[in-house]
Design a protein around this motif. Structure first.
Motif, PDB file in Angstrom:
ATOM      1  N   UNK B  18       0.907  -1.268   0.275  1.00  0.00           N
ATOM      2  CA  UNK B  18       0.004  -0.035  -0.017  1.00  0.00           C
ATOM      3  C   UNK B  18       1.023   1.165   0.004  1.00  0.00           C
ATOM      4  N   UNK B  19       2.115   1.167   0.340  1.00  0.00           N
ATOM      5  CA  UNK B  19       3.016   2.299   0.608  1.00  0.00           C
ATOM      6  C   UNK B  19       3.558   2.855  -0.679  1.00  0.00           C
ATOM      7  N   UNK B  20       3.308   2.045  -1.827  1.00  0.00           N
ATOM      8  CA  UNK B  20       3.972   2.387  -2.827  1.00  0.00           C
ATOM      9  C   UNK B  20       3.360   3.434  -3.668  1.00  0.00           C
ATOM     10  N   UNK B  21       4.373   4.562  -3.966  1.00  0.00           N
ATOM     11  CA  UNK B  21       3.954   5.522  -4.792  1.00  0.00           C
ATOM     12  C   UNK B  21       3.575   5.496  -6.202  1.00  0.00           C
ATOM     13  N   UNK B  61       1.067  10.621  -4.785  1.00  0.00           N
ATOM     14  CA  UNK B  61       0.119  10.035  -5.049  1.00  0.00           C
ATOM     15  C   UNK B  61       0.329   8.355  -4.532  1.00  0.00           C
ATOM     16  N   UNK B  62      -0.419   7.647  -3.750  1.00  0.00           N
ATOM     17  CA  UNK B  62      -0.114   6.285  -3.493  1.00  0.00           C
ATOM     18  C   UNK B  62      -0.748   5.655  -4.748  1.00  0.00           C
ATOM     19  N   UNK B  64      -2.119   2.888  -4.656  1.00  0.00           N
ATOM     20  CA  UNK B  64      -3.305   2.378  -3.896  1.00  0.00           C
ATOM     21  C   UNK B  64      -4.602   3.404  -4.610  1.00  0.00           C
ATOM     22  N   UNK B  65      -4.127   4.813  -4.494  1.00  0.00           N
ATOM     23  CA  UNK B  65      -5.042   5.720  -4.463  1.00  0.00           C
ATOM     24  C   UNK B  65      -5.377   5.731  -6.058  1.00  0.00           C
TER      25      UNK B  65
END
Lengths: 285, 158
Positions: B18-21, B61-62, B64-65
């Motif tokens: 989840x922390x991947x940009x 922006x992640x 995940x977003x």
């Protein structure tokens, strides 16, 4: 740069969000647009085990106007700047939103995020104070309304508890009002050195009927100089009145020497911006 | 977590942290290295991509977003992007070229959202993109040229 590890949730309704906030409390944080939170996470200035992205909750993204202007917290600031209803009803808010950071940031950043982060340099807290906005706050047990003047407590600190959600922003002071956001920045940063939000309406005899003022980055949090507002009511604005209002305004400010200039110099610029702003809005009305 | 992100018209399903940009997702997972990491602090705009048609700084922006959203990068084969790239070449809108992918994507966003962008409008909307070679004059000329071309093509097709 990578943030510390976290778990990531995307509830698609408010009930789901409430459940998560009740479960994880202070270990969780709401992610709206992320343009304050993600930089903090990347620099590891903060580490949050449970991140809750609210962008899938449709009920938090709306712009309505019945008796009052109502805005959902997930409306992007770029949308606030260009939305026709907001542009018609609330010049001050549209003007301020168009002056936040740059287009890319405005495409992600949200009105609710800007307000709830309560960074003293954020633009919208002062605007909400000038507009006498009201915030609808919800948690799993109750729904309550908090006035803007009771909302901003200190730098990065608001009246929100860890399980509270800002669900609606209500602005009543729209009809017959005109306002602008006067933002002073240096070339190298889009954050305000300081800024003043003014929202004004007049009586038939050209005296001030109502005025709201909000100050950005002139104290530890956004400030509403109530004394100045009261002083200006029922007066016609000229150089003398504006000058006296400025002397009162200084009482609400805590201006210090810093990288952007000496306190004395900043005070001089502030005076010019405030007095010219008051006169400009008065003349438009 | 599993994400499903459409990039330049193609769908990618990936299992990521989840922390991947988003910018790392594009560069490291998809090998789309056209999108650059400049300042990594959402100042410089070198990482600008479009998300559902809106320009964003992909370093902030992640990935995940961006789940279930559509991303357009400098590698896109959109004909309008080709026109912009050509204009940047002809007007020398780049020196070292590091900021160029971001400049071009923001120009793409400007031209998609404005009928007639004058110089003032272009400057205002390139505010979030920095060029350390300071070649702003020729960048603005490139945008203007691209705009004329794009408009011309629309007129011809009418």
């Amino acid at each position: 740069m990578y943030p510390d590890k976290f778990e990531y949730f995307t509830p698609d309704n408010i009930e789901g969000l409430e459940e998560l906030l009740d479960k994880y409390k202070d270990d969780s944080k709401i992610l709206a647009g992320g343009h304050s939170l993600i930089p903090l996470l990347k620099l590891r200035l903060t580490s949050i085990p449970y991140i809750i992205d609210i962008s899938n909750i449709k009920d938090l993204s709306f712009v309505d106007c019945n008796n009052a202007l109502e805005i959902g917290p997930m409306v992007r600031t770029g949308e606030v700047a260009s939305n026709k209803i907001i542009g018609d009803k609330c010049k001050l808010l549209a003007d301020a939103a168009s002056k936040i950071a740059d287009p890319q940031v405005r495409n992600m950043g949200t009105v609710g995020g800007d307000v709830c982060e309560a960074d003293p340099r954020n633009d919208l807290p002062a605007v909400m104070l000038a507009l006498n906005a009201e915030f609808e706050v919800t948690n799993s047990k109750e729904k309550r309304t908090v006035k803007a003047e009771d909302f901003f407590k200190d730098a990065y600190t608001t009246a929100l508890e860890s399980n509270d959600i800002l669900t609606r922003i209500v602005i009543k002071n729209t009809e017959n009002y005109y306002g602008k956001y006067y933002k002073y920045t240096t070339l190298s940063s889009d954050f305000a050195v300081f800024a003043i939000a003014i929202n004004m309406s007049l009586n038939n005899n050209k005296t001030v009927k109502d005025i709201g003022i909000g100050l950005t980055n002139l104290n530890s949090t956004a400030v509403k100089p109530v004394e100045v507002e009261n002083y200006l009511k029922n007066k016609k604005i000229d150089d003398k009145v504006a000058g006296e209002a400025f002397d009162l305004l200084l009482k609400s400010c805590d201006i210090e020497d810093d990288i952007n200039g000496t306190a004395k110099n900043k005070e001089k610029i502030l005076k010019n911006i405030f007095i010219n702003g008051l006169k400009e809005i008065y003349e438009v009305l | 977590m599993m994400v499903n992100i459409k990039v330049n018209g193609r769908e990618y399903k990936k299992d990521i942290e989840p922390r991947m940009l988003l910018v790392s997702f594009l560069r490291d997972e998809l090998n789309l290295t056209g999108t650059h990491i400049g300042c990594d602090t959402s100042n410089c705009g070198a990482c600008t991509v479009l998300m559902d048609g809106k320009s964003v700084k992909s370093c902030t922006v992640l990935a995940a977003q961006a789940n279930n959203h559509e991303i357009t990068t400098i590698e896109s084969s959109d004909p309008k992007l080709d026109v912009i790239k050509q204009s940047f070449v002809e007007e020398n809108g780049l020196q070292c070229g590091f900021c160029t992918p971001g400049m071009i994507m923001q120009t793409f966003y400007i031209l998609e959202n404005s009928e007639d962008a004058d110089e003032e409008y272009i400057k205002k909307n390139l505010r979030g993109n920095l060029c350390r070679c300071t070649g702003y004059k020729s960048i603005i000329d490139s945008v203007k040229k691209a705009e004329e071309r794009v408009k011309g093509e629309i007129n011809v097709s009418k």
